[in-house]
Every structure is written in structure tokens, then in C-alpha cells.
Design a protein around this motif. Structure first.
Motif, mmCIF file in Angstrom:
data_model
loop_
_atom_site.group_PDB
_atom_site.id
_atom_site.type_symbol
_atom_site.label_atom_id
_atom_site.label_comp_id
_atom_site.label_asym_id
_atom_site.label_seq_id
_atom_site.Cartn_x
_atom_site.Cartn_y
_atom_site.Cartn_z
ATOM 1 N N MET A 97 0.858 -1.149 0.000
ATOM 2 C CA MET A 97 0.000 0.000 0.000
ATOM 3 C C MET A 97 0.916 1.226 0.000
ATOM 4 O O MET A 97 1.844 1.305 0.792
ATOM 5 C CB MET A 97 -0.866 -0.057 1.269
ATOM 6 C CG MET A 97 -1.979 0.918 1.325
ATOM 7 S SD MET A 97 -3.058 0.647 2.775
ATOM 8 C CE MET A 97 -3.811 -0.903 2.392
ATOM 9 N N THR A 98 0.652 2.157 -0.910
ATOM 10 C CA THR A 98 1.444 3.386 -0.979
ATOM 11 C C THR A 98 0.518 4.587 -0.864
ATOM 12 O O THR A 98 -0.435 4.714 -1.635
ATOM 13 C CB THR A 98 2.252 3.471 -2.290
ATOM 14 O OG1 THR A 98 3.139 2.357 -2.350
ATOM 15 C CG2 THR A 98 3.058 4.753 -2.354
ATOM 16 N N PHE A 99 0.815 5.434 0.109
ATOM 17 C CA PHE A 99 0.087 6.684 0.313
ATOM 18 C C PHE A 99 0.960 7.811 -0.215
ATOM 19 O O PHE A 99 2.157 7.844 0.057
ATOM 20 C CB PHE A 99 -0.192 6.917 1.803
ATOM 21 C CG PHE A 99 -1.084 5.883 2.415
ATOM 22 C CD1 PHE A 99 -2.453 6.056 2.433
ATOM 23 C CD2 PHE A 99 -0.550 4.729 2.970
ATOM 24 C CE1 PHE A 99 -3.281 5.096 3.003
ATOM 25 C CE2 PHE A 99 -1.369 3.768 3.532
ATOM 26 C CZ PHE A 99 -2.745 3.957 3.556
ATOM 27 N N GLU A 100 0.363 8.737 -0.963
ATOM 28 C CA GLU A 100 1.108 9.880 -1.488
ATOM 29 C C GLU A 100 0.364 11.163 -1.170
ATOM 30 O O GLU A 100 -0.864 11.185 -1.138
ATOM 31 C CB GLU A 100 1.297 9.753 -2.998
ATOM 32 C CG GLU A 100 2.186 8.590 -3.374
ATOM 33 C CD GLU A 100 2.419 8.482 -4.864
ATOM 34 O OE1 GLU A 100 1.633 9.045 -5.649
ATOM 35 O OE2 GLU A 100 3.396 7.828 -5.236
ATOM 36 N N GLY A 101 1.120 12.215 -0.943
ATOM 37 C CA GLY A 101 0.537 13.519 -0.658
ATOM 38 C C GLY A 101 1.516 14.374 0.115
ATOM 39 O O GLY A 101 2.726 14.283 -0.066
ATOM 40 N N ILE A 102 0.973 15.187 0.995
ATOM 41 C CA ILE A 102 1.785 16.023 1.873
ATOM 42 C C ILE A 102 1.841 15.298 3.210
ATOM 43 O O ILE A 102 0.873 15.332 3.981
ATOM 44 C CB ILE A 102 1.181 17.435 2.011
ATOM 45 C CG1 ILE A 102 1.058 18.078 0.634
ATOM 46 C CG2 ILE A 102 2.021 18.286 2.948
ATOM 47 C CD1 ILE A 102 0.247 19.352 0.616
ATOM 48 N N LEU A 103 2.932 14.584 3.445
ATOM 49 C CA LEU A 103 3.033 13.725 4.619
ATOM 50 C C LEU A 103 4.139 14.194 5.553
ATOM 51 O O LEU A 103 5.267 14.395 5.125
ATOM 52 C CB LEU A 103 3.318 12.280 4.207
ATOM 53 C CG LEU A 103 2.354 11.623 3.216
ATOM 54 C CD1 LEU A 103 2.784 10.198 2.938
ATOM 55 C CD2 LEU A 103 0.933 11.675 3.725
ATOM 56 N N ASP A 151 -2.020 16.476 10.420
ATOM 57 C CA ASP A 151 -0.977 17.263 9.757
ATOM 58 C C ASP A 151 -0.504 16.643 8.437
ATOM 59 O O ASP A 151 0.533 17.005 7.906
ATOM 60 C CB ASP A 151 0.213 17.486 10.693
ATOM 61 C CG ASP A 151 0.884 16.204 11.144
ATOM 62 O OD1 ASP A 151 0.313 15.113 10.948
ATOM 63 O OD2 ASP A 151 1.980 16.286 11.713
ATOM 64 N N CYS A 152 -1.296 15.718 7.894
ATOM 65 C CA CYS A 152 -0.971 15.077 6.622
ATOM 66 C C CYS A 152 -2.177 15.150 5.690
ATOM 67 O O CYS A 152 -3.319 15.053 6.141
ATOM 68 C CB CYS A 152 -0.613 13.608 6.838
ATOM 69 S SG CYS A 152 0.842 13.355 7.874
ATOM 70 N N ILE A 153 -1.902 15.308 4.407
ATOM 71 C CA ILE A 153 -2.958 15.304 3.392
ATOM 72 C C ILE A 153 -2.624 14.203 2.390
ATOM 73 O O ILE A 153 -1.643 14.300 1.648
ATOM 74 C CB ILE A 153 -3.064 16.658 2.672
ATOM 75 C CG1 ILE A 153 -3.413 17.754 3.671
ATOM 76 C CG2 ILE A 153 -4.096 16.590 1.552
ATOM 77 C CD1 ILE A 153 -3.351 19.152 3.105
ATOM 78 N N VAL A 154 -3.426 13.154 2.395
ATOM 79 C CA VAL A 154 -3.222 12.045 1.465
ATOM 80 C C VAL A 154 -4.012 12.362 0.199
ATOM 81 O O VAL A 154 -5.208 12.602 0.244
ATOM 82 C CB VAL A 154 -3.678 10.706 2.088
ATOM 83 C CG1 VAL A 154 -3.606 9.585 1.061
ATOM 84 C CG2 VAL A 154 -2.822 10.377 3.307
ATOM 85 N N ARG A 155 -3.307 12.357 -0.928
ATOM 86 C CA ARG A 155 -3.937 12.673 -2.210
ATOM 87 C C ARG A 155 -4.182 11.438 -3.063
ATOM 88 O O ARG A 155 -5.006 11.468 -3.975
ATOM 89 C CB ARG A 155 -3.087 13.676 -2.966
ATOM 90 C CG ARG A 155 -3.003 14.973 -2.202
ATOM 91 C CD ARG A 155 -2.484 16.085 -3.027
ATOM 92 N NE ARG A 155 -2.586 17.309 -2.223
ATOM 93 C CZ ARG A 155 -1.943 18.401 -2.470
ATOM 94 N NH1 ARG A 155 -1.163 18.475 -3.509
ATOM 95 N NH2 ARG A 155 -2.081 19.448 -1.695
ATOM 96 N N ASP A 156 -3.456 10.363 -2.804
ATOM 97 C CA ASP A 156 -3.611 9.150 -3.598
ATOM 98 C C ASP A 156 -3.196 7.944 -2.769
ATOM 99 O O ASP A 156 -2.300 8.041 -1.926
ATOM 100 C CB ASP A 156 -2.744 9.225 -4.871
ATOM 101 C CG ASP A 156 -3.010 8.072 -5.827
ATOM 102 O OD1 ASP A 156 -4.191 7.773 -6.088
ATOM 103 O OD2 ASP A 156 -2.037 7.463 -6.316
ATOM 104 N N VAL A 157 -3.863 6.839 -3.009
ATOM 105 C CA VAL A 157 -3.515 5.562 -2.374
ATOM 106 C C VAL A 157 -3.453 4.514 -3.477
ATOM 107 O O VAL A 157 -4.378 4.396 -4.279
ATOM 108 C CB VAL A 157 -4.569 5.141 -1.319
ATOM 109 C CG1 VAL A 157 -4.179 3.818 -0.686
ATOM 110 C CG2 VAL A 157 -4.772 6.207 -0.278
ATOM 111 N N ARG A 158 -2.360 3.771 -3.513
ATOM 112 C CA ARG A 158 -2.229 2.657 -4.441
ATOM 113 C C ARG A 158 -2.089 1.384 -3.624
ATOM 114 O O ARG A 158 -1.258 1.312 -2.720
ATOM 115 C CB ARG A 158 -1.024 2.838 -5.360
ATOM 116 C CG ARG A 158 -1.230 3.890 -6.422
ATOM 117 C CD ARG A 158 -0.122 3.906 -7.454
ATOM 118 N NE ARG A 158 1.220 3.759 -6.917
ATOM 119 C CZ ARG A 158 1.959 4.746 -6.418
ATOM 120 N NH1 ARG A 158 1.470 5.962 -6.346
ATOM 121 N NH2 ARG A 158 3.171 4.509 -5.970
#
Length: 83
Positions: A1-7, A61-68
Motif C-alpha cells: 500500500m502506498t500513500f502519497e501527498g503532503i506527509l 498534519d498530513c494530506i493524502v492525495r492518492d492511495v495505491r
């Protein structure tokens, strides 16, 4: 699982570890930093889905924009992307 965004890497890691523990899931963090977090999550499918949803929404304090997600079954691999 990959989370992408402002982490915020330390915050996201702590959050993911806490949620995995609450859901009694196996968790191995492969890489975290630079706006992404890749991990292996093992457990009941419904609880893995709950983990994905929780991490998509938090921490504050994190914004997840995409999850694969890649699901690995004997002899096959399925990948899906959620925006």
C-alpha cells in the motif's frame, strides 16, 4: 500500500503503526518520506480496508492525495488506484 501527498513522515508513521495495532494487522513500513509512504499490511481484508480509510483521513498534519494498493494472491497480482 502506498500513500502519497503532503506527509509529515514521523507523524504518519506513528499514526499508521497505532491504527495497525488497533486493528490487529501486521504492518511493515518499507519506505516513508518525500511525500510518500509504502508499507505492507496483512490481515483480514475488511480490516485492511479500514486501515486504508483511516490513514487516508489522518493524521491531521498530513494530506493524502492518492492511495495505491497491490493485492498479492497465489499466482496473481491486482493493483488498484484511488484518487
Amino acid at each position: 500500500m502506498t500513500f502519497e501527498g503532503i506527509l509529515n513522515a514521523p507523524s504518519f508513521q506513528e499514526f499508521a503503526e497505532h491504527r495497525a495495532g488497533r486493528l490487529d494487522l501486521g504492518l511493515a513500513i518499507i519506505a516513508i518520506g518525500g511525500g510518500s509512504a509504502t508499507m505492507v499490511v496483512e490481515g483480514h481484508e475488511a480490516l485492511v480496508d479500514a486501515f486504508e480509510m483511516a490513514c487516508s483521513l489522518g493524521p491531521a498534519d498530513c494530506i493524502v492525495r492518492d492511495v495505491r494498493c497491490s493485492e498479492i494472491a497465489p499466482g496473481s497480482q491486482k493493483e488498484r488506484s484511488k484518487a
